[in-house]
Motif scaffolding. Structure first.
Motif, PDB file in Angstrom:
ATOM      1  N   ASP A 176      25.928  49.462  19.662  1.00 47.32           N
ATOM      2  CA  ASP A 176      24.468  49.333  19.746  1.00 47.32           C
ATOM      3  C   ASP A 176      24.019  48.472  18.575  1.00 47.32           C
ATOM      4  O   ASP A 176      24.008  48.927  17.428  1.00 47.32           O
ATOM      5  CB  ASP A 176      23.817  50.715  19.694  1.00 47.32           C
ATOM      6  N   SER A 177      23.652  47.225  18.863  1.00 46.30           N
ATOM      7  CA  SER A 177      23.263  46.319  17.782  1.00 46.30           C
ATOM      8  C   SER A 177      21.954  46.733  17.127  1.00 46.30           C
ATOM      9  O   SER A 177      21.655  46.289  16.016  1.00 46.30           O
ATOM     10  CB  SER A 177      23.173  44.881  18.295  1.00 46.30           C
ATOM     11  N   ASN A 178      21.167  47.581  17.785  1.00 47.43           N
ATOM     12  CA  ASN A 178      19.925  48.060  17.166  1.00 47.43           C
ATOM     13  C   ASN A 178      20.204  49.005  16.016  1.00 47.43           C
ATOM     14  O   ASN A 178      19.338  49.237  15.168  1.00 47.43           O
ATOM     15  CB  ASN A 178      19.052  48.761  18.211  1.00 47.43           C
ATOM     16  N   LYS A 179      21.404  49.590  15.986  1.00 52.74           N
ATOM     17  CA  LYS A 179      21.750  50.535  14.924  1.00 52.74           C
ATOM     18  C   LYS A 179      22.492  49.877  13.768  1.00 52.74           C
ATOM     19  O   LYS A 179      22.903  50.554  12.826  1.00 52.74           O
ATOM     20  CB  LYS A 179      22.600  51.669  15.508  1.00 52.74           C
ATOM     21  N   VAL A 180      22.682  48.571  13.844  1.00 54.68           N
ATOM     22  CA  VAL A 180      23.355  47.847  12.776  1.00 54.68           C
ATOM     23  C   VAL A 180      22.505  47.912  11.509  1.00 54.68           C
ATOM     24  O   VAL A 180      21.281  47.753  11.557  1.00 54.68           O
ATOM     25  CB  VAL A 180      23.602  46.382  13.179  1.00 54.68           C
ATOM     26  N   ARG A 181      23.158  48.125  10.373  1.00 49.57           N
ATOM     27  CA  ARG A 181      22.443  48.202   9.096  1.00 49.57           C
ATOM     28  C   ARG A 181      22.984  47.163   8.133  1.00 49.57           C
ATOM     29  O   ARG A 181      24.198  46.916   8.080  1.00 49.57           O
ATOM     30  CB  ARG A 181      22.603  49.597   8.485  1.00 49.57           C
ATOM     31  N   ALA A 182      22.091  46.546   7.382  1.00 45.82           N
ATOM     32  CA  ALA A 182      22.515  45.587   6.363  1.00 45.82           C
ATOM     33  C   ALA A 182      23.392  46.305   5.350  1.00 45.82           C
ATOM     34  O   ALA A 182      23.064  47.397   4.889  1.00 45.82           O
ATOM     35  CB  ALA A 182      21.301  44.965   5.684  1.00 45.82           C
ATOM     36  N   GLY A 183      24.504  45.683   5.010  1.00 44.52           N
ATOM     37  CA  GLY A 183      25.428  46.267   4.047  1.00 44.52           C
ATOM     38  C   GLY A 183      26.641  46.934   4.663  1.00 44.52           C
ATOM     39  O   GLY A 183      27.595  47.234   3.942  1.00 44.52           O
ATOM     40  N   GLU A 184      26.649  47.181   5.975  1.00 41.56           N
ATOM     41  CA  GLU A 184      27.802  47.846   6.584  1.00 41.56           C
ATOM     42  C   GLU A 184      28.940  46.864   6.794  1.00 41.56           C
ATOM     43  O   GLU A 184      28.741  45.663   6.978  1.00 41.56           O
ATOM     44  CB  GLU A 184      27.425  48.531   7.889  1.00 41.56           C
ATOM     45  N   TRP A 185      30.157  47.403   6.768  1.00 40.54           N
ATOM     46  CA  TRP A 185      31.356  46.587   6.925  1.00 40.54           C
ATOM     47  C   TRP A 185      31.533  46.155   8.377  1.00 40.54           C
ATOM     48  O   TRP A 185      31.317  46.936   9.301  1.00 40.54           O
ATOM     49  CB  TRP A 185      32.599  47.352   6.488  1.00 40.54           C
ATOM     50  N   GLU A 239      33.685  49.008  17.702  1.00 46.27           N
ATOM     51  CA  GLU A 239      32.744  48.592  18.745  1.00 46.27           C
ATOM     52  C   GLU A 239      32.257  47.171  18.479  1.00 46.27           C
ATOM     53  O   GLU A 239      32.029  46.785  17.326  1.00 46.27           O
ATOM     54  CB  GLU A 239      31.550  49.537  18.788  1.00 46.27           C
ATOM     55  N   VAL A 240      32.065  46.414  19.542  1.00 47.08           N
ATOM     56  CA  VAL A 240      31.501  45.073  19.416  1.00 47.08           C
ATOM     57  C   VAL A 240      29.994  45.184  19.203  1.00 47.08           C
ATOM     58  O   VAL A 240      29.290  45.791  20.010  1.00 47.08           O
ATOM     59  CB  VAL A 240      31.775  44.227  20.675  1.00 47.08           C
ATOM     60  N   ILE A 241      29.510  44.619  18.124  1.00 44.00           N
ATOM     61  CA  ILE A 241      28.064  44.627  17.866  1.00 44.00           C
ATOM     62  C   ILE A 241      27.473  43.224  17.961  1.00 44.00           C
ATOM     63  O   ILE A 241      26.245  43.061  17.907  1.00 44.00           O
ATOM     64  CB  ILE A 241      27.735  45.232  16.492  1.00 44.00           C
ATOM     65  N   GLY A 242      28.328  42.205  18.108  1.00 44.52           N
ATOM     66  CA  GLY A 242      27.805  40.849  18.208  1.00 44.52           C
ATOM     67  C   GLY A 242      28.876  39.865  18.644  1.00 44.52           C
ATOM     68  O   GLY A 242      30.067  40.177  18.668  1.00 44.52           O
ATOM     69  N   ILE A 243      28.422  38.662  19.008  1.00 40.64           N
ATOM     70  CA  ILE A 243      29.318  37.560  19.352  1.00 40.64           C
ATOM     71  C   ILE A 243      29.150  36.483  18.279  1.00 40.64           C
ATOM     72  O   ILE A 243      28.047  35.967  18.065  1.00 40.64           O
ATOM     73  CB  ILE A 243      28.974  36.953  20.729  1.00 40.64           C
ATOM     74  N   SER A 258      27.230  33.316   8.220  1.00 40.62           N
ATOM     75  CA  SER A 258      27.529  33.164   9.639  1.00 40.62           C
ATOM     76  C   SER A 258      26.580  34.031  10.445  1.00 40.62           C
ATOM     77  O   SER A 258      25.999  34.993   9.923  1.00 40.62           O
ATOM     78  CB  SER A 258      28.984  33.548   9.927  1.00 40.62           C
ATOM     79  N   PHE A 259      26.422  33.686  11.715  1.00 46.09           N
ATOM     80  CA  PHE A 259      25.459  34.376  12.571  1.00 46.09           C
ATOM     81  C   PHE A 259      26.130  34.836  13.855  1.00 46.09           C
ATOM     82  O   PHE A 259      26.968  34.125  14.420  1.00 46.09           O
ATOM     83  CB  PHE A 259      24.283  33.451  12.909  1.00 46.09           C
ATOM     84  N   ALA A 260      25.737  36.014  14.299  1.00 47.76           N
ATOM     85  CA  ALA A 260      26.284  36.587  15.526  1.00 47.76           C
ATOM     86  C   ALA A 260      25.148  36.975  16.465  1.00 47.76           C
ATOM     87  O   ALA A 260      24.098  37.457  16.025  1.00 47.76           O
ATOM     88  CB  ALA A 260      27.146  37.809  15.212  1.00 47.76           C
ATOM     89  N   ILE A 261      25.379  36.775  17.761  1.00 45.01           N
ATOM     90  CA  ILE A 261      24.417  37.172  18.789  1.00 45.01           C
ATOM     91  C   ILE A 261      24.497  38.690  18.948  1.00 45.01           C
ATOM     92  O   ILE A 261      25.581  39.222  19.198  1.00 45.01           O
ATOM     93  CB  ILE A 261      24.728  36.497  20.128  1.00 45.01           C
ATOM     94  N   PRO A 262      23.409  39.430  18.801  1.00 48.14           N
ATOM     95  CA  PRO A 262      23.460  40.887  19.006  1.00 48.14           C
ATOM     96  C   PRO A 262      23.995  41.223  20.390  1.00 48.14           C
ATOM     97  O   PRO A 262      23.603  40.610  21.381  1.00 48.14           O
ATOM     98  CB  PRO A 262      22.001  41.318  18.841  1.00 48.14           C
ATOM     99  N   ILE A 263      24.899  42.186  20.464  1.00 49.28           N
ATOM    100  CA  ILE A 263      25.558  42.480  21.736  1.00 49.28           C
ATOM    101  C   ILE A 263      24.569  43.007  22.772  1.00 49.28           C
ATOM    102  O   ILE A 263      24.759  42.789  23.978  1.00 49.28           O
ATOM    103  CB  ILE A 263      26.726  43.481  21.524  1.00 49.28           C
TER     104      ILE A 263
END
Length: 495
Positions: A176-185, A239-243, A258-263
């Protein structure tokens, strides 16, 4: 040195340790503890995820060059040394004779990455990885290679969906890309420079980076290079969170961003591609801009938020809903709009034909309207723009600039009708605050603060009544676009 008392010897050693600091063993133990503190071990995660990450190779057909001694080689000889076609050769542009098609060969066009999202062979990657490809090959880490079918691609989001004819394939779970937090690995797996199954790790640097109308990118410091495009960005749960899609670079290589498209965004696109082969998006036919703090303060909005309507397409959904240039859209379908870039995404993901509520800010108050979302066409249609009529420089001497540095004139009814305006005045001279704000002759002043401008006399009266300690908002029409400029009144010019 020898000590007669063991107790005295121990005391001296302890004192020396206190003076000299920790021992080498203690330092090593502290460093080991620090190195193990909160740092992830990616080994099991990589081992589990790698089988579902694929290499994507694309090819194109090119005209095959003749072998030594062939007609192609002889034709090149005559062209280069004699400047004439080879005797008996067909004229340039002549189609091949029937039964003799031009010889072609398959050549490599590019490489990228992708990942399997279903056991029956659906593969997700970037649209630019497979763009204009004649043939697409998907290679698994176990060296199995499949010719893939392009189900569909969407250039606006840079997402493509492929299908290979296979079953029981390894797949990656989606997060769930909405749950991604800045600073996480996070880590990326892909084929940079054609090096299959390369793994790089880092952290999420930021969320919601606006580099496009329809994508709030995930920014990371994971090393991504050419060939990584289309590969997965994976969290610690596997889990995949982005492309992985883009990098910021001045050299063409990785420079730390670098930039990733939210899954979540990518899956919405892929579901439409799977069902229909294309993506439909909504539109409301407005041009928008950001609301600055100065604009928000001058209009009494409280804080900078929403999307400022710069222009409204004639006959479009916004015009039919009563939206006007200069309005600020605060909510779309009940969702708050914090930045102007939020609106295209909200509208784009709305099914065309849906009627939704909008909240506007106009003249110091909120208004509620309903709008029926239309379908966004693949390519925008060019619209004719009505330019301002050329002005006679002598008109600029008709009066002196007011406290905003403006000299304005009334607009004839025919001109108002041509511009499809109810009222407004035209700028003859822009000086002082107006000139610094970017106003220029030929612009149309529509509103000052919350008051519509009807004629030059009324406008100058409004300017005279402005509080010189406060910033004034001026609604300016130029071409088809309306913008809000903030000016601080000065002393009226005496020229």
């Amino acid at each position: 040195m020898m000590f007669r008392s063991p107790a005295l010897a121990r005391a001296v050693v302890m004192a020396a340790m206190m003076l000299l600091g920790p021992t080498v063993a203690e330092v090593s133990h502290a460093q080991a503890a620090a190195s193990n503190y909160n740092l992830p071990d990616f080994t099991d995660l990589v081992e589990k995820a790698s089988p579902a990450v694929v290499n994507i190779r694309t090819t194109e057909l090119v005209r095959q060059r003749g072998a030594p001694g062939s007609d192609d080689e002889m034709a090149e000889f005559f062209r280069r040394f004699f400047g004439v076609p080879m005797p008996g050769a067909p004229a340039p542009g002549t189609p091949p004779r029937r039964g003799q098609p031009p010889q072609q060969e398959e050549q490599s066009r590019g490489v990228g990455s992708g990942f399997i999202i279903s056991q029956d062979g659906y593969v997700m990657t970037n649209a630019h990885v497979v763009a204009d490809a004649e043939t697409i090959y998907v290679t698994l880490p176990d060296k199995r290679e499949f010719k893939a079918k392009l189900i569909g691609s969407d250039k606006r989001t840079d997402v493509a969906l492929l299908k290979v004819e296979a079953t029981g394939l390894p797949r990656l779970p989606l997060g769930d890309s909405n749950k991604v937090r800045a600073g996480e690995w996070v880590l990326a797996i892909g084929s940079p420079f054609g090096l299959d199954n390369s793994v790089t790790a880092g952290i999420v640097s930021a969320k919601g980076r606006d580099t496009g109308d329809y994508l709030p990118f995930i920014q990371t410091d994971v090393a991504v290079n050419p060939g990584n495009s289309g590969g997965p960005l994976i969290n610690l749960r596997g889990e995949v969170i982005g492309i992985n899609s883009q990098i910021y670079s001045r050299s063409g290589g990785y420079m730390g961003i670098s930039f990733a498209i939210p899954i979540d965004e990518a899956m919405r696109v892929s579901e439409q591609l799977k069902s229909s082969g294309r993506v439909t998006r909504g539109r409301i036919a407005v041009a928008i801009g950001d609301v600055t703090k100065e604009v928000a303060d001058s209009l009494g909005l409280g804080r900078a938020r929403g999307a400022l309507v710069g222009s409204v397409e004639p006959g479009g959904p916004a015009e039919k809903a009563g939206i006007e240039a200069g309005d600020i859209i605060l909510k779309f379908n009940g969702r708050d709009i914090e930045r102007a870039s939020d609106l295209p995404r909200m509208v784009g993901e709305t099914k065309p034909g849906t009627r939704v509520p909008l909240q506007l800010w106009r003249k110091g108050a909120t208004r509620e309207v309903s709008i029926t979302v239309a379908e966004l066409e693949p390519e925008g249609k060019a619209r004719a723009r009505s330019g301002a009529a050329p002005k006679d420089d002598s008109a600029a001497q008709a009066g002196k600039p007011n406290a905003l540095g403006l000299v304005v004139s009334d607009l004839p009814e025919a001109r108002l009708k041509e511009l499809k305006l109810k009222s407004g005045v035209e700028v003859e001279v822009a000086d002082g605050p107006a000139l610094r704000a970017g106003i220029r002759p030929g612009d149309i002043i529509l509103r000052l603060g919350d008051t519509d401008v009807t004629n030059a006399r009324q406008f100058n009266d409004l300017v005279r009544g402005l509080d010189k300690s406060r910033i004034a908002a001026v609604f300016v029409r130029r071409g088809d676009a309306t913008q809000v400029l903030t000016l601080r009144p000065g002393a009226a010019s005496s020229r």
